[in-house]
Design a protein around this motif. Structure first.
Motif, PDB file in Angstrom:
ATOM      1  N   CYS A 157       0.837  -1.209   0.000  1.00  0.00           N
ATOM      2  CA  CYS A 157       0.000   0.000   0.000  1.00  0.00           C
ATOM      3  C   CYS A 157       0.868   1.254   0.000  1.00  0.00           C
ATOM      4  N   ASN A 158       1.937   1.237   0.790  1.00  0.00           N
ATOM      5  CA  ASN A 158       2.827   2.390   0.853  1.00  0.00           C
ATOM      6  C   ASN A 158       3.446   2.669  -0.512  1.00  0.00           C
ATOM      7  N   ARG A 159       3.904   1.589  -1.172  1.00  0.00           N
ATOM      8  CA  ARG A 159       4.546   1.755  -2.477  1.00  0.00           C
ATOM      9  C   ARG A 159       3.574   2.297  -3.516  1.00  0.00           C
ATOM     10  N   TRP A 160       2.355   1.779  -3.505  1.00  0.00           N
ATOM     11  CA  TRP A 160       1.399   2.230  -4.508  1.00  0.00           C
ATOM     12  C   TRP A 160       0.799   3.592  -4.184  1.00  0.00           C
ATOM     13  N   LEU A 161       0.740   3.931  -2.913  1.00  0.00           N
ATOM     14  CA  LEU A 161       0.330   5.293  -2.566  1.00  0.00           C
ATOM     15  C   LEU A 161       1.336   6.302  -3.093  1.00  0.00           C
ATOM     16  N   ILE A 162       2.601   5.985  -2.957  1.00  0.00           N
ATOM     17  CA  ILE A 162       3.636   6.888  -3.458  1.00  0.00           C
ATOM     18  C   ILE A 162       3.610   6.932  -4.977  1.00  0.00           C
ATOM     19  N   ARG A 163       3.517   5.757  -5.594  1.00  0.00           N
ATOM     20  CA  ARG A 163       3.479   5.724  -7.060  1.00  0.00           C
ATOM     21  C   ARG A 163       2.255   6.424  -7.617  1.00  0.00           C
ATOM     22  N   GLY A 164       1.150   6.311  -6.913  1.00  0.00           N
ATOM     23  CA  GLY A 164      -0.090   6.895  -7.412  1.00  0.00           C
ATOM     24  C   GLY A 164      -0.208   8.389  -7.211  1.00  0.00           C
ATOM     25  N   THR A 165       0.725   8.971  -6.432  1.00  0.00           N
ATOM     26  CA  THR A 165       0.642  10.414  -6.151  1.00  0.00           C
ATOM     27  C   THR A 165       1.989  11.104  -6.308  1.00  0.00           C
ATOM     28  N   ASN A 166       2.906  10.522  -7.076  1.00  0.00           N
ATOM     29  CA  ASN A 166       4.242  11.109  -7.189  1.00  0.00           C
ATOM     30  C   ASN A 166       4.385  12.069  -8.359  1.00  0.00           C
ATOM     31  N   ARG A 167       3.294  12.375  -9.024  1.00  0.00           N
ATOM     32  CA  ARG A 167       3.306  13.346 -10.114  1.00  0.00           C
ATOM     33  C   ARG A 167       2.123  14.291  -9.938  1.00  0.00           C
ATOM     34  N   PHE A 168       2.286  15.492 -10.475  1.00  0.00           N
ATOM     35  CA  PHE A 168       1.221  16.477 -10.350  1.00  0.00           C
ATOM     36  C   PHE A 168      -0.052  16.005 -11.028  1.00  0.00           C
ATOM     37  N   TRP A 169       0.080  15.433 -12.225  1.00  0.00           N
ATOM     38  CA  TRP A 169      -1.131  15.025 -12.953  1.00  0.00           C
ATOM     39  C   TRP A 169      -1.861  13.897 -12.233  1.00  0.00           C
ATOM     40  N   LYS A 170      -1.113  13.049 -11.513  1.00  0.00           N
ATOM     41  CA  LYS A 170      -1.757  11.984 -10.756  1.00  0.00           C
ATOM     42  C   LYS A 170      -2.553  12.557  -9.586  1.00  0.00           C
ATOM     43  N   LEU A 171      -1.966  13.519  -8.888  1.00  0.00           N
ATOM     44  CA  LEU A 171      -2.679  14.171  -7.787  1.00  0.00           C
ATOM     45  C   LEU A 171      -3.892  14.925  -8.314  1.00  0.00           C
ATOM     46  N   LEU A 172      -3.732  15.555  -9.472  1.00  0.00           N
ATOM     47  CA  LEU A 172      -4.861  16.255 -10.087  1.00  0.00           C
ATOM     48  C   LEU A 172      -6.014  15.289 -10.336  1.00  0.00           C
ATOM     49  N   LEU A 173      -5.690  14.106 -10.822  1.00  0.00           N
ATOM     50  CA  LEU A 173      -6.716  13.099 -11.097  1.00  0.00           C
ATOM     51  C   LEU A 173      -7.347  12.588  -9.805  1.00  0.00           C
ATOM     52  N   VAL A 174      -6.534  12.405  -8.760  1.00  0.00           N
ATOM     53  CA  VAL A 174      -7.053  11.931  -7.476  1.00  0.00           C
ATOM     54  C   VAL A 174      -8.060  12.926  -6.902  1.00  0.00           C
ATOM     55  N   PHE A 175      -7.688  14.196  -6.894  1.00  0.00           N
ATOM     56  CA  PHE A 175      -8.602  15.207  -6.355  1.00  0.00           C
ATOM     57  C   PHE A 175      -9.852  15.342  -7.211  1.00  0.00           C
ATOM     58  N   PHE A 176      -9.702  15.276  -8.519  1.00  0.00           N
ATOM     59  CA  PHE A 176     -10.867  15.420  -9.399  1.00  0.00           C
ATOM     60  C   PHE A 176     -11.849  14.274  -9.201  1.00  0.00           C
ATOM     61  N   VAL A 177     -11.335  13.051  -9.208  1.00  0.00           N
ATOM     62  CA  VAL A 177     -12.210  11.890  -9.034  1.00  0.00           C
ATOM     63  C   VAL A 177     -12.803  11.870  -7.629  1.00  0.00           C
ATOM     64  N   GLY A 178     -11.977  12.197  -6.630  1.00  0.00           N
ATOM     65  CA  GLY A 178     -12.456  12.167  -5.255  1.00  0.00           C
ATOM     66  C   GLY A 178     -13.525  13.192  -4.959  1.00  0.00           C
ATOM     67  N   TRP A 179     -13.502  14.304  -5.696  1.00  0.00           N
ATOM     68  CA  TRP A 179     -14.474  15.378  -5.452  1.00  0.00           C
ATOM     69  C   TRP A 179     -15.569  15.452  -6.508  1.00  0.00           C
ATOM     70  N   LEU A 180     -15.546  14.574  -7.480  1.00  0.00           N
ATOM     71  CA  LEU A 180     -16.495  14.679  -8.590  1.00  0.00           C
ATOM     72  C   LEU A 180     -17.942  14.548  -8.123  1.00  0.00           C
ATOM     73  N   TRP A 181     -18.175  13.762  -7.062  1.00  0.00           N
ATOM     74  CA  TRP A 181     -19.545  13.552  -6.595  1.00  0.00           C
ATOM     75  C   TRP A 181     -20.163  14.827  -6.012  1.00  0.00           C
ATOM     76  N   ILE A 182     -19.338  15.761  -5.614  1.00  0.00           N
ATOM     77  CA  ILE A 182     -19.860  16.947  -4.911  1.00  0.00           C
ATOM     78  C   ILE A 182     -20.652  17.850  -5.851  1.00  0.00           C
ATOM     79  N   PRO A 183     -20.060  18.352  -6.944  1.00  0.00           N
ATOM     80  CA  PRO A 183     -20.873  19.206  -7.826  1.00  0.00           C
ATOM     81  C   PRO A 183     -21.938  18.450  -8.597  1.00  0.00           C
TER      82      PRO A 183
END
Length: 711
Positions: A157-183
């Motif tokens: 989990c630690n390795r994939w958390l780092i891999r999944g958020t080690n680039r700006f575009w990946k973090l952008l996707l995480v925040f977008f998907v995580g917040w998409l339900w709100i609007p």
């Protein structure tokens, strides 16, 4: 080893050196005492705000005069906890652990004994049931296998958390998907402010298109009367736009709503579009901030070995990137905490400021991480007798100017802050001074990214006000503390107001109406804010600048004659910002289910009406749970940020404190804000909190490693 005789003779031969050492030691002790004094004062303030909570929760009769042994016990207990947290932070920086050595060892030993005892009991139980010890042996093997499997799962989990958020575009996707339900399910959240801004623009548009409308007059009621804004500030030529809610936002919100009415017949579509755009802006800001703090992109892979030459004590003591746990906790806050979730679509100025602030805050982190003292500046350009290859690449990178994208981000984030909150320019002005003092070699960066936007935006608005193109905000807005003090005295002890003070006060306020309108949680009723039927305590129609000149004198006389009541008014208006047990006066959930959304809108109210109530109700219920509900409230993050700041003072992290100074200024804004424990004022501190903790951990590890390397 130097003998005492040699030491004495050396000291005798160099009396000035011994004197300098004694003087340096004396100043060091004085500095240490001063730093700890500041920390103790912070704890005393937080303890006081915690202890007075039960007093002021009684809205009718609560007063500091009713202080009793229970409040004393709360005060002492709170102080012990708060000073203990600071001590733990300081010990962690010094020793790598928060608890004392003996206590830490005993705790570790107790945990080991507990698990050993539990394992023995379970093994014996299995052996007795089976009649053999084979099953017990298998049990031990399975326990080891479970432990090994758990460790592997955590590493995975630690390795994939780092891999999944080690680039700006990946973090952008995480925040977008995580917040998409709100609007998509809540559409938008708003209150009275955006309605007032739309109304202002509509009246201005009518004026521009030649429609005659009422202006100054006793029976007229225009947008500027809602807040209200004193008539002496209005120009003689009709003007309906004001800077009450920030003129740039008023123009954007108003124009979008007007276009929406033209196309769809209502404001609702425009409001939904504005909320969606704000969510996208929040995604970008939070992803950019998280990328800087979690990944430190200015440290390339080839620079990892030399990372210790950057950021003061050295980043080599810590991994160049944050671990999985830090990433998980920070992302969990933004994905789950109601403060962040509801702010994404809340169309009020504070969330927009908060998201731009956390973006701006991350750029300061990049600046401090690439800051170099004057002694090391010569490394920027190789000397003639030193080749460029002999200079570590990380050092060269750490002293050059900001990358173009960060420089542009610095300018844009500063500009958004300025157009969304009036007090932003105070924060930015102080940061300009501190930054140039601490990092004068990059003065051009601070001038271009901070000073010029402030002059253009704040100066432009000031020019528009002075030239009567728009109406400025009423100065009474910044006098919330004074208004609450006077109104509470007028309500609780009207005879305590002297005749002279009453004569100075009467041209500005009606004493009886102030007393009737007083609410210890909110100063807005006292200053006659709102469109509803209201008590006209503030005489905005007739007050003059000369009348206001005597207001401060009246306030001072009233406070001197009624110090206890005045102190009650101050504490009742701000204690909730620094009391983790206090429930918010207005939470971010209010904007999701306000009457403006659920009743006054045209079609938004019919879209997932019950779902909004359910989500807001769940957040409120969660917030009421003792301890577990604290992280859903802004004051939890305000208190902890102040304690970490005190620990930074004790550790003398002046460069970091320079970048964290805006957080302290924002706490001052909370004290002077019109209402107590208004959560939208705490959003910037809450959004930055996880990054503040990560910074403290990194710097503590670096300091500890530096000390160990010297030993």
């Amino acid at each position: 080893m130097t003998s005492p005789a040699i030491s004495k003779s050396a000291a005798a031969s160099h009396p000035s050196s011994a004197s300098n050492q004694r003087s340096s030691s004396r100043f060091a002790r004085i500095g240490s005492i001063a730093r700890w004094t500041l920390a103790v004062l912070a704890c005393l303030w937080l303890s006081l705000c915690t202890a007075v909570g039960p007093l002021y929760w009684d809205f009718e009769t609560g007063t500091i005069a009713h202080w009793n042994w229970a409040n004393t016990a709360i005060f002492i207990g709170s102080f012990i906890i708060y000073i203990g947290i600071i001590l733990g932070c300081v010990r962690f920086a010094e020793l790598g652990r928060a608890l004392p050595a003996k206590l830490s060892a005993r705790l570790h030993e107790a945990v080991q004994q507990f698990f050993a005892h539990a394992e023995t009991v379970e093994s014996q139980h299995m052996a007795d049931d089976d009649g053999t010890r084979k099953r017990a042996a298998r049990f031990h093997i399975s326990r080891q296998q479970i432990a090994t499997g758990t460790a592997r799962a955590l590493l995975f989990c630690n390795r994939w958390l780092i891999r999944g958020t080690n680039r700006f575009w990946k973090l952008l996707l995480v925040f977008f998907v995580g917040w998409l339900w709100i609007p998509t399910t809540l559409l938008a959240a708003f209150g009275a402010d955006v309605r007032s801004q739309i109304r202002e623009f509509s009246w201005a548009w009518n004026q521009w298109t030649g429609l005659k409308q009422p202006y100054i007059g006793f029976f007229s009621f225009v947008p500027m009367d809602i807040y209200p804004t004193a008539h002496y500030m209005w120009p003689s030529n009709p003007t309906y736009l004001t800077d009450q809610h920030n003129i740039v936002l008023t123009l954007i919100y108003g124009a979008t709503a007007s276009f929406s009415r033209y196309v769809t017949g209502s404001n609702d579509a425009g409001i939904v579009v504005l909320a969606a755009l704000q969510m996208l802006f929040a995604v970008f800001c939070c992803a950019a901030a998280a990328h800087r703090f979690l990944n430190r992109p200015w440290l390339s892979a080839t620079d990892t070995a030399d990372a210790g030459s950057t950021a003061g004590a050295g980043a080599s003591a810590t991994p160049p990137q944050a671990g999985g746990l830090a990433r998980f906790l920070i992302l969990l806050f933004f994905m789950v905490c109601p403060l962040a979730v509801f702010s994404t679509i809340s169309l009020t100025k504070s969330p927009l400021f908060a998201f731009s602030f956390v973006w701006w805050f991350s750029i300061w982190y990049e600046l401090t991480q690439t800051w170099r003292p004057a002694a090391a500046w010569h490394l920027r350009k190789p000397r003639k007798n030193r080749s460029a290859d002999s200079v570590p690449s990380s050092v060269v990178q750490s002293v050059v100017k900001l990358p173009r994208h960060s420089f542009i981000a610095f300018i844009v984030s500063t500009s958004v802050m300025l157009i969304s909150a009036k007090y932003a320019w105070y924060i930015i002005a102080l940061q300009i001074v501190l930054a140039i003092i601490a990092d004068r070699r990059r003065w051009a960066t601070y001038v271009a990214a901070l000073l010029i936007p402030t002059v253009l935006i704040h100066g432009g608005i000031a020019y528009a006000i002075s030239s009567n193109m728009i109406i400025g905000g009423d100065p009474i807005e910044s006098r919330g503390v004074q208004l609450q003090m006077i109104a509470r005295v007028a309500q609780r002890n009207p005879d305590g107001i002297s005749q002279e003070a009453l004569e100075n006060l009467s041209p500005v306020f009606n004493k009886d109406q102030m007393a009737d309108a007083y609410s210890q949680q909110d100063a807005d009723p006292v200053k006659s804010s709102g469109i509803q039927s209201k008590k006209v305590s503030y005489k905005w129609r007739t007050v003059t600048p000369d009348d206001m000149a005597n207001f401060n004198k009246a306030w001072l006389d009233i406070v001197k004659d009624n110090p206890v009541i005045a102190f009650d008014a101050l504490m009742a208006k701000c204690f909730g910002y620094f009391n983790v047990t206090d429930q918010p006066y207005v939470s971010m959930g209010y904007y999701v289910t306000s009457d403006y959304v659920q009743k006054s809108s045209v079609w938004i109210k019919s879209y997932n009406h019950d779902w909004r109530e359910h989500i807001a109700g769940f957040a409120k219920s969660w917030g009421w749970i003792p301890v577990l509900g604290w992280p859903t409230h802004g004051n939890f993050y305000v208190v902890l940020t102040l304690l970490i700041g005190a620990a930074e003072v004790i550790r003398r992290r002046w460069l970091t404190l320079m970048t964290h100074m805006p957080l302290l200024l924002l706490m001052g804004v909370m004290i002077t804000a019109p209402a107590n424990n208004f959560e939208r004022h705490m959003l910037p501190v809450a959004f930055a909190f996880g990054f503040v903790v990560l910074t403290y951990w990194r710097e503590s590890r670096a300091e500890l490693a530096a000390v160990q390397s010297q030993d």
